[in-house]
Design an enzyme around this catalytic site. Structure first.
Site, short mmCIF file in Angstrom:
data_model
loop_
_atom_site.label_atom_id
_atom_site.label_comp_id
_atom_site.label_asym_id
_atom_site.label_seq_id
_atom_site.Cartn_x
_atom_site.Cartn_y
_atom_site.Cartn_z
N ARG A 1 54.45 13.27 70.83
CA ARG A 1 55.45 13.16 71.89
C ARG A 1 55.06 13.86 73.19
O ARG A 1 55.37 13.36 74.27
CB ARG A 1 56.79 13.76 71.41
CG ARG A 1 57.54 12.86 70.46
CD ARG A 1 58.86 13.51 70.03
NE ARG A 1 59.80 13.72 71.11
CZ ARG A 1 60.61 12.78 71.58
NH1 ARG A 1 60.59 11.58 71.08
NH2 ARG A 1 61.46 13.05 72.55
N TYR A 2 54.41 14.97 73.12
CA TYR A 2 54.29 15.81 74.31
C TYR A 2 52.85 16.05 74.78
O TYR A 2 52.61 16.10 75.98
CB TYR A 2 54.95 17.17 74.07
CG TYR A 2 56.39 17.10 73.63
CD1 TYR A 2 57.27 16.22 74.24
CD2 TYR A 2 56.87 17.90 72.61
CE1 TYR A 2 58.60 16.14 73.85
CE2 TYR A 2 58.20 17.85 72.21
CZ TYR A 2 59.06 16.96 72.83
OH TYR A 2 60.37 16.89 72.44
N ARG B 1 36.76 18.04 45.41
CA ARG B 1 37.73 19.07 45.80
C ARG B 1 37.12 20.05 46.80
O ARG B 1 37.41 21.25 46.76
CB ARG B 1 38.25 19.83 44.57
CG ARG B 1 38.96 18.94 43.55
CD ARG B 1 40.21 18.33 44.13
NE ARG B 1 40.88 17.43 43.16
CZ ARG B 1 41.96 16.71 43.43
NH1 ARG B 1 42.49 16.76 44.64
NH2 ARG B 1 42.48 15.92 42.52
N HIS B 2 36.28 19.54 47.69
CA HIS B 2 35.62 20.39 48.68
C HIS B 2 35.36 19.56 49.93
O HIS B 2 34.59 18.59 49.89
CB HIS B 2 34.30 20.93 48.12
CG HIS B 2 33.75 22.11 48.88
ND1 HIS B 2 33.18 21.98 50.12
CD2 HIS B 2 33.69 23.43 48.56
CE1 HIS B 2 32.79 23.17 50.55
NE2 HIS B 2 33.09 24.08 49.62
N ASP B 3 36.00 19.92 51.03
CA ASP B 3 35.93 19.08 52.22
C ASP B 3 34.54 19.02 52.83
O ASP B 3 34.07 17.95 53.24
CB ASP B 3 36.96 19.52 53.26
CG ASP B 3 36.82 20.97 53.67
OD1 ASP B 3 36.08 21.72 53.01
OD2 ASP B 3 37.48 21.36 54.66
N THR C 1 26.31 27.74 54.58
CA THR C 1 27.56 27.76 53.81
C THR C 1 28.61 26.98 54.60
O THR C 1 28.39 26.61 55.76
CB THR C 1 28.01 29.20 53.55
OG1 THR C 1 29.08 29.18 52.59
CG2 THR C 1 28.47 29.89 54.82
N SER C 2 29.77 26.74 54.01
CA SER C 2 30.78 25.87 54.63
C SER C 2 31.18 26.35 56.01
O SER C 2 31.46 25.55 56.91
CB SER C 2 32.01 25.79 53.73
OG SER C 2 31.69 25.24 52.48
N HIS D 1 69.68 42.13 87.66
CA HIS D 1 70.73 42.03 86.64
C HIS D 1 71.56 40.75 86.80
O HIS D 1 72.69 40.67 86.34
CB HIS D 1 71.66 43.26 86.66
CG HIS D 1 70.93 44.56 86.76
ND1 HIS D 1 70.42 45.22 85.67
CD2 HIS D 1 70.59 45.31 87.84
CE1 HIS D 1 69.81 46.33 86.07
NE2 HIS D 1 69.90 46.40 87.38
N SER E 1 73.59 13.34 80.33
CA SER E 1 74.38 13.59 79.12
C SER E 1 74.92 12.25 78.62
O SER E 1 75.33 11.40 79.41
CB SER E 1 75.54 14.53 79.43
OG SER E 1 76.47 14.56 78.36
N ARG F 1 44.45 26.05 60.34
CA ARG F 1 44.36 24.62 60.66
C ARG F 1 45.67 24.11 61.26
O ARG F 1 45.69 23.10 61.95
CB ARG F 1 43.99 23.81 59.42
CG ARG F 1 42.59 24.10 58.92
CD ARG F 1 42.21 23.19 57.77
NE ARG F 1 41.05 23.70 57.06
CZ ARG F 1 40.29 22.97 56.25
NH1 ARG F 1 40.59 21.70 56.05
NH2 ARG F 1 39.26 23.50 55.63
#
Length: 478
Positions: A13-14, A78-80, A104-105, A152, A282, A331
């Protein structure tokens, strides 16, 4: 799954297309592949059994990512990271044996995160410059227009509309300096290995410490960085994420301050955000002109300010060389902070470029309060005419209370000048007293302060980032 397309309410959306791309799967995983190419090339140049043919094969397939295949591998492994190693390897069979050699990862994960954060900050920086440019035009145009100052949220001495805009700009300028610092000091993780010791690379290079250091230098240079972190565990310190998100939160704070002030000014009907011809304020009250853009700025800013707690807690709770409870959190928290700040700046630029000023309303409010503010000058003038300062001070106190009662309790105009004219202690006619009611006499150095600020602080920034001003603002969809 990490291989899915990144989507969120902010991105849909933004946030701009540019920021969405920086934190998209295409950008993330192609950067992983660029890092694998850089690693292979550096290892080849330093004498490891990596061939130019293998490097060329890897380079040829940086962007053609098969996400469905990667998802299948991740479901199995099971490991991206290893899922993407195998997906890449299927496209590059000759290079498959040397992909990720010694790494390593976090070699791809953390280095990519730093790269994306820096690119995100560069985009944020350029949008901040465009907001400053819009506010600079506004401040210059209204540098001498007197308006009530508020402390104030009670009427205080006069300022000018442009001077108030300079206050907004000054805080954003402070944020820009912080962004510039972050961009200039972000460092890659480099090639540190599983616990930061570089043991695997030392083994590959048969104990040659010089080549291990050269490996990092070559990788950093290819990725556009001058340096890597001097020491690390498996990951770069998560304090880097905290520092970046804190910088983004600083921008959110400044934006919220601006938007809150404008919402209050909108209530006073003095200055308003843009309101388009067919815009509905509105669903129930057709006459309303709600400051919905500034309200959205405040809403998104609140999210970013609170989001700082995520990398703060992550940094504080990392165990030794690393734990994995940082990964899922970062992430979400880091990309969302960037997307939200991108959205904030898009809206801020839109509002700042179309601010609506109502000088007659501003003048009306000034004149309602000006007799009170002019009382000290009137007292000094009366003393010069032979009056007793202490007696005059007391008369002003009494008459001011009477005028205040008339305004607050009876709903009448401020008649302090009439009361003074009727009091022989002042010895002045209404015309002589009214001569003290020139608003411009009560704004001090506001016009000069604005000019000096724009010339010495803002102009150098706009000149330094002139290319950012050529790009134009992001169009708002809602």
């Amino acid at each position: 799954m990490s291989t899915n397309r990144y989507e969120s309410p902010l991105s849909s959306r933004y946030a701009s297309d540019e920021m969405q791309y920086i934190f998209s799967p295409d950008k993330k995983f192609s950067t992983w592949r660029r890092l694998w190419v850089a690693l292979a090339r550096a290892e080849m140049e330093l004498g490891l059994p990596v061939t130019q043919e293998q490097v060329d094969e890897l380079e040829a397939h940086i962007t053609d990512i098969d996400y469905e295949k990667a998802a299948q591998w991740e479901k199995k492994l099971r490991h991206d990271v290893m899922a993407h190693v195998h997906t890449y390897g299927e496209l590059c069979p000759k290079a498959m044996p040397i992909i990720h050699l010694g790494a390593t990862s976090c070699y791809v994960g953390d280095n990519t995160d730093v790269i994306l954060m820096r690119e995100g900050l560069e985009l944020v920086r350029d949008k901040m410059v465009r907001v400053l440019a819009h506010l600079s035009e506004f401040a210059g145009e209204y540098k001498a227009l007197p308006t009530l100052g508020f402390t104030h949220f009670q009427a205080a001495q006069l300022v000018t509309v442009g001077k108030r805009a300079a206050l907004w700009m000054n805080e954003l300028l402070m944020d820009l300096e912080e962004v510039e610092y972050r961009i200039s000091t972000l460092k890659l993780l480099g090639s540190k290995g599983t616990t930061g010791t570089q043991a695997s690379f030392l083994e590959l290079f048969e104990g040659d410490h010089g080549k291990v250091k050269q490996l990092e230098e070559k990788i950093a240079k290819e990725m556009g960085y001058e340096a890597v972190v001097p020491v690390s565990g498996q990951t770069y310190s998560r304090k880097m994420d905290y520092n970046v998100v804190s910088t983004l939160a600083g921008i959110a704070q400044s934006a919220s301050k601006f938007a809150t002030d404008l919402r209050l000014l909108c209530h006073l009907k003095e200055v308003e955000e843009p309101f388009e011809k067919n815009q509905i304020g509105s669903s129930a009250m057709p006459y309303k002109r709600n400051p919905m853009r500034c309200e959205r700025i405040c809403s998104l800013a609140r999210y970013v300010i609170v989001d700082v707690g995520n990398p703060a807690v992550t940094t504080a709770t990392q165990w030794f060389e690393r734990t994995l409870d940082d990964s899922a959190n970062k992430r979400l928290s880091v990309p969302e902070a960037f997307l939200a700040v991108d959205a904030i700046l898009n809206i801020w630029a839109n509002v700042a470029s179309g601010l609506l000023v109502h000088p007659k309303v501003i003048e009306k409010h000034v004149l309602e309060e000006l007799p009170f503010m002019a009382s000290e000058n009137i007292m000094m003038d009366a003393v010069k005419r032979g009056g007793d300062r202490q007696e005059l001070h007391e008369r002003i106190r009494v008459l001011s209370q009477e005028a205040g009662y008339n305004v607050k309790e009876l709903g009448l105009p401020n008649n302090l000048i009439d009361l003074m004219a009727a009091d022989p202690a002042f010895g002045m006619t209404k015309e002589e007293l009214s001569a003290h009611l020139n608003p411009s006499a009560y704004i001090g150095r506001c016009p000069e302060q604005v000019e000096e600020f724009l010339n010495t602080q803002i102009a150098p920034v706009l000149n330094r980032y002139a290319s950012a001003l050529e790009q134009g603002d992001t169009e708002l969809n809602v």
